[in-house]
Design a protein around this motif. Structure first.
Motif, PDB file in Angstrom:
ATOM      1  N   UNK A  54     -13.653  -2.384  12.917  1.00  4.23           N
ATOM      2  CA  UNK A  54     -13.395  -1.720  11.638  1.00  4.23           C
ATOM      3  C   UNK A  54     -12.690  -2.681  10.694  1.00  4.23           C
ATOM      4  N   UNK A  55     -13.033  -2.588   9.426  1.00  3.48           N
ATOM      5  CA  UNK A  55     -12.336  -3.372   8.406  1.00  3.48           C
ATOM      6  C   UNK A  55     -11.961  -2.447   7.253  1.00  3.48           C
ATOM      7  N   UNK A  56     -10.683  -2.458   6.931  1.00  2.00           N
ATOM      8  CA  UNK A  56     -10.169  -1.683   5.808  1.00  2.00           C
ATOM      9  C   UNK A  56     -10.057  -2.607   4.608  1.00  2.00           C
ATOM     10  N   UNK A  57     -10.583  -2.168   3.462  1.00  2.00           N
ATOM     11  CA  UNK A  57     -10.560  -2.980   2.241  1.00  2.00           C
ATOM     12  C   UNK A  57      -9.872  -2.197   1.131  1.00  2.00           C
ATOM     13  N   UNK A  58      -8.927  -2.852   0.459  1.00  3.10           N
ATOM     14  CA  UNK A  58      -8.229  -2.260  -0.684  1.00  3.10           C
ATOM     15  C   UNK A  58      -8.392  -3.199  -1.872  1.00  3.10           C
ATOM     16  N   UNK A  59      -8.844  -2.663  -3.001  1.00  2.00           N
ATOM     17  CA  UNK A  59      -9.206  -3.512  -4.126  1.00  2.00           C
ATOM     18  C   UNK A  59      -8.997  -2.740  -5.424  1.00  2.00           C
ATOM     19  N   UNK A  60      -8.870  -3.454  -6.532  1.00  2.00           N
ATOM     20  CA  UNK A  60      -8.864  -2.800  -7.840  1.00  2.00           C
ATOM     21  C   UNK A  60     -10.168  -2.022  -8.006  1.00  2.00           C
ATOM     22  N   UNK A  61     -10.093  -0.824  -8.530  1.00  2.64           N
ATOM     23  CA  UNK A  61     -11.271   0.049  -8.550  1.00  2.64           C
ATOM     24  C   UNK A  61     -12.421  -0.508  -9.385  1.00  2.64           C
ATOM     25  N   UNK A  91       0.842  -1.188   0.000  1.00  2.00           N
ATOM     26  CA  UNK A  91       0.000   0.000   0.000  1.00  2.00           C
ATOM     27  C   UNK A  91       0.878   1.239   0.000  1.00  2.00           C
ATOM     28  N   UNK A  92       0.624   2.143  -0.949  1.00  2.00           N
ATOM     29  CA  UNK A  92       1.458   3.324  -1.119  1.00  2.00           C
ATOM     30  C   UNK A  92       1.368   4.310   0.033  1.00  2.00           C
ATOM     31  N   UNK A  93       2.354   5.204   0.089  1.00  2.00           N
ATOM     32  CA  UNK A  93       2.449   6.165   1.189  1.00  2.00           C
ATOM     33  C   UNK A  93       1.197   7.032   1.308  1.00  2.00           C
ATOM     34  N   UNK A  94       0.717   7.569   0.203  1.00  2.00           N
ATOM     35  CA  UNK A  94      -0.416   8.495   0.263  1.00  2.00           C
ATOM     36  C   UNK A  94      -1.681   7.790   0.753  1.00  2.00           C
ATOM     37  N   UNK A  95      -1.893   6.580   0.252  1.00  2.00           N
ATOM     38  CA  UNK A  95      -3.068   5.829   0.698  1.00  2.00           C
ATOM     39  C   UNK A  95      -2.948   5.501   2.176  1.00  2.00           C
ATOM     40  N   UNK A  96      -1.768   5.054   2.600  1.00  2.00           N
ATOM     41  CA  UNK A  96      -1.596   4.722   4.018  1.00  2.00           C
ATOM     42  C   UNK A  96      -1.806   5.950   4.910  1.00  2.00           C
ATOM     43  N   UNK A  97      -1.319   7.092   4.458  1.00  2.00           N
ATOM     44  CA  UNK A  97      -1.508   8.304   5.251  1.00  2.00           C
ATOM     45  C   UNK A  97      -2.994   8.615   5.424  1.00  2.00           C
ATOM     46  N   UNK A  98      -3.761   8.474   4.328  1.00  2.00           N
ATOM     47  CA  UNK A  98      -5.201   8.720   4.406  1.00  2.00           C
ATOM     48  C   UNK A  98      -5.881   7.711   5.325  1.00  2.00           C
ATOM     49  N   UNK A  99      -5.558   6.436   5.143  1.00  2.00           N
ATOM     50  CA  UNK A  99      -6.184   5.382   5.939  1.00  2.00           C
ATOM     51  C   UNK A  99      -5.934   5.596   7.425  1.00  2.00           C
ATOM     52  N   UNK A 100      -4.707   5.929   7.788  1.00  2.00           N
ATOM     53  CA  UNK A 100      -4.409   6.080   9.207  1.00  2.00           C
ATOM     54  C   UNK A 100      -4.885   7.418   9.761  1.00  2.00           C
ATOM     55  N   UNK A 101      -5.154   8.375   8.914  1.00  2.00           N
ATOM     56  CA  UNK A 101      -5.889   9.556   9.364  1.00  2.00           C
ATOM     57  C   UNK A 101      -7.323   9.161   9.720  1.00  2.00           C
ATOM     58  N   UNK A 102      -7.924   8.301   8.909  1.00  2.00           N
ATOM     59  CA  UNK A 102      -9.273   7.792   9.220  1.00  2.00           C
ATOM     60  C   UNK A 102      -9.282   7.059  10.555  1.00  2.00           C
ATOM     61  N   UNK A 150       3.323  -3.695   5.436  1.00  2.00           N
ATOM     62  CA  UNK A 150       3.264  -2.232   5.540  1.00  2.00           C
ATOM     63  C   UNK A 150       2.120  -1.743   6.426  1.00  2.00           C
ATOM     64  N   UNK A 151       0.932  -2.321   6.274  1.00  2.00           N
ATOM     65  CA  UNK A 151      -0.219  -1.834   7.035  1.00  2.00           C
ATOM     66  C   UNK A 151      -0.100  -2.179   8.520  1.00  2.00           C
ATOM     67  N   UNK A 152       0.244  -3.415   8.826  1.00  2.00           N
ATOM     68  CA  UNK A 152       0.372  -3.812  10.217  1.00  2.00           C
ATOM     69  C   UNK A 152       1.511  -3.105  10.932  1.00  2.00           C
ATOM     70  N   UNK A 153       2.640  -2.933  10.257  1.00  2.00           N
ATOM     71  CA  UNK A 153       3.770  -2.235  10.869  1.00  2.00           C
ATOM     72  C   UNK A 153       3.433  -0.766  11.110  1.00  2.00           C
ATOM     73  N   UNK A 154       2.715  -0.167  10.167  1.00  2.00           N
ATOM     74  CA  UNK A 154       2.275   1.221  10.353  1.00  2.00           C
ATOM     75  C   UNK A 154       1.366   1.322  11.576  1.00  2.00           C
TER      76      UNK A 154
END
Length: 198
Positions: free
Chosen positions: A160-167, A44-55, A74-78
């Motif tokens: 909470x469940x975070x989902x990342x998928x092809x658009x 997961x890219x930096x910008x997406x991770x920043x948004x997700x963890x702001x949420x 990346x997500x778990x370590x963040x």
């Protein structure tokens, strides 16, 4: 004919990393961790991770997290960097799990547990509850829907469940959840779902 390499020869048995994940917030902010390629691996890219963890900022402190299809971790370590109490990292690729173990050791973190097995098998054997589940499976392997069905059977699986998928990939979320956030970045659609557990 292939051109001769102009670089310094690699020591026997040594392999260079295929990429680097940068932790972007919390106690390990700025730390760069290498990862090796695996089928379907797409950190997961930096910008997406920043948004997700702001949420997730109001909920991450002390959270119990589950990083299914962990890949680079990346997500778990963040999440751990930002104060999560624990994180289970699940991946079927032994090399990915070995790399996450190396990262946890490098960061001197004892709050992560790694499990080298398929997500479906882990969920069957561990009907536990978490505060946050990260779901970012390889896009081309049709793993999201069966995982969501499993989680639908466990109505208390997570808050909470975070989902990342092809658009362009449709999916049906578990019946009791409601979508609270969604964004699109390039080819990626990512969203946060809340389970209103009493």
């Amino acid at each position: 004919m292939p051109k001769p390499s102009r670089g310094r020869p690699r020591p026997p048995g040594k392999q260079s990393a295929d990429g680097v994940v940068r932790i972007i917030g919390g106690q390990w902010r700025g730390r760069k961790l290498p990862f090796y390629s695996a089928e379907g691996l797409r950190p997961t890219g930096d910008r997406i991770r920043e948004t997700v963890f702001n949420w997730l900022a109001p909920y991450i402190e002390g959270a119990r997290c589950l990083d299914l299809f962990a890949g680079s971790g990346a997500l778990g370590l963040e999440a751990l960097s930002r104060g999560a109490a624990s994180c289970d990292f699940i991946d079927s690729q032994a090399r990915s799990i070995e790399q996450i173990n190396t990262h946890l050791s490098t960061l001197q973190c004892s709050l992560g547990s790694t499990h080298c097995q398929r997500a479906e098998h882990f969920l069957n054997a561990n009907p536990a509850t978490w505060d946050i589940i990260f779901l970012d499976p390889p896009f081309s392997q049709n793993l999201l829907e069966p995982t969501l069905r499993q989680l639908d059977d466990n109505t208390n699986a997570a808050r909470f469940i975070y989902i990342e998928v092809d658009k362009n990939t449709p999916y049906i979320a578990p019946t009791q959840w409601r979508e609270v956030k969604q964004k699109i970045s390039g080819q990626v659609r990512y969203s946060l779902w809340e389970n209103p557990i009493e």
